[in-house]
Scaffold this motif. Structure first.
Motif, short mmCIF file in Angstrom:
data_model
loop_
_atom_site.label_atom_id
_atom_site.label_comp_id
_atom_site.label_asym_id
_atom_site.label_seq_id
_atom_site.Cartn_x
_atom_site.Cartn_y
_atom_site.Cartn_z
N LEU A 18 7.98 4.45 -25.66
CA LEU A 18 7.11 5.62 -25.80
C LEU A 18 5.77 5.40 -25.10
O LEU A 18 5.26 6.28 -24.39
CB LEU A 18 6.88 5.91 -27.29
N VAL A 19 5.19 4.21 -25.29
CA VAL A 19 3.90 3.91 -24.67
C VAL A 19 4.03 3.89 -23.15
O VAL A 19 3.15 4.37 -22.42
CB VAL A 19 3.36 2.56 -25.18
N GLN A 20 5.14 3.36 -22.64
CA GLN A 20 5.35 3.30 -21.19
C GLN A 20 5.41 4.70 -20.57
O GLN A 20 5.04 4.88 -19.41
CB GLN A 20 6.62 2.53 -20.87
N ARG A 21 5.86 5.68 -21.36
CA ARG A 21 5.92 7.04 -20.85
C ARG A 21 4.53 7.59 -20.55
O ARG A 21 4.37 8.50 -19.73
CB ARG A 21 6.62 7.95 -21.87
N PHE A 22 3.50 7.06 -21.21
CA PHE A 22 2.14 7.57 -21.03
C PHE A 22 1.34 6.78 -20.00
O PHE A 22 0.21 7.14 -19.69
CB PHE A 22 1.40 7.56 -22.38
N VAL A 23 1.92 5.72 -19.46
CA VAL A 23 1.22 4.89 -18.48
C VAL A 23 0.78 5.69 -17.24
O VAL A 23 -0.33 5.50 -16.74
CB VAL A 23 2.08 3.67 -18.08
N PRO A 24 1.61 6.61 -16.72
CA PRO A 24 1.19 7.34 -15.50
C PRO A 24 -0.09 8.14 -15.67
O PRO A 24 -0.82 8.37 -14.70
CB PRO A 24 2.39 8.27 -15.21
#
Length: 262
Positions: free
Chosen positions: A198-204
């Motif tokens: 989930l956190v990786q989805r917000f990296v961009p």
């Protein structure tokens, strides 16, 4: 000036037969009221309307000629305000107002959704490798930079070195932030696999934010395409006496127009 006003008034009178939804046409002005959020929102939707990507060369020439006829007061009888607004929308979507040249389709504001959406999807793909992260961040910044350059203010040319410097800064910034955050997330042992994904989805999002400012080095452009979607939406007016002295000295106009955003 009087002759110009007279021909414009005559053209407006010629275009009086119109549908109730179409306001009186004003050359070079937004169709929708810019004093309300809803009006600015509808103006923005007009700018990014992808249907203008399919306008034929013949239809473009007709739109340009119709606006020229209006400007010189030689409109044929029966032309409506709706037709004039449509013609202006087509011209502004396709032609750069400073150079009068066609803007390459992927870099028009009307092409920002169809050409930009696949890039956004790529940025949000799960379980990305280092190579895929770098690729999508580079592609996103390259697209943004090309949109900004294609819709630049061509009346005040900037050196190519300034554009290249901004572009390289944006790419390096975006890639560095995205890769760095991905590494930190992967090393966070306290995260469950679901939380990590989930956190990786917000990296961009933090990656493209600071980089976007660096990519826009060509200055504001014209009243329609700009580039990414925060530009050329809401124009405001201010007296030159309220500006900084060095800016006020650069113009002889009593008032100037500036962009407020959406």
């Amino acid at each position: 000036m009087a002759d110009t006003a007279t021909t414009a008034s005559a053209a407006a009178a010629s275009a009086a037969g119109t549908s109730p939804d179409a306001p009186p046409f004003q050359l070079g002005k937004p169709r929708f009221q810019q004093t309300s959020f809803y009006g600015r929102f509808r103006h923005f939707l007009d700018i990014i309307d992808p249907r203008t990507l399919f306008v034929t060369e013949r239809r473009l020439r007709e739109a340009v000629q119709l606006l020229e006829d209006y400007k010189h007061g030689t409109l044929r009888p029966g032309v409506t305000n709706e037709q004039l607004w449509s013609a202006q929308k087509i011209k502004q979507a396709i032609l750069h107002p400073d150079t009068n040249e066609k803007i390459f389709m992927p870099f028009r504001m009307s092409g920002y959704i169809p050409f930009g959406t696949p890039i956004v999807v790529g940025l949000l793909l799960p379980n990305q490798t280092l190579a895929s992260t770098v690729f999508w961040q580079w592609l996103n910044q390259s697209h943004n930079a090309c949109v900004n350059y294609a819709n630049r203010n061509a009346t005040k040319p900037s050196p190519a070195s300034k554009f290249i410097q901004g572009y390289l800064g944006a790419v390096i910034s975006a890639v560095s932030i995205a890769v760095g955050l991905n590494v930190l997330v992967q090393k966070a042992n306290k995260f469950t696999p679901a939380t990590r994904l989930l956190v990786q989805r917000f990296v961009p999002f933090p990656a493209v934010g600071p980089a976007g400012d660096g990519a826009d080095t060509s200055g504001p452009s014209h009243a329609h395409p700009g580039a990414p979607a925060n530009r050329h939406v809401h124009a405001g007016e201010i007296e030159t006496s309220q500006l900084e002295p060095e800016i006020a000295r650069a113009t002889s106009s009593r008032t100037v127009v500036y962009n407020k955003g959406l």
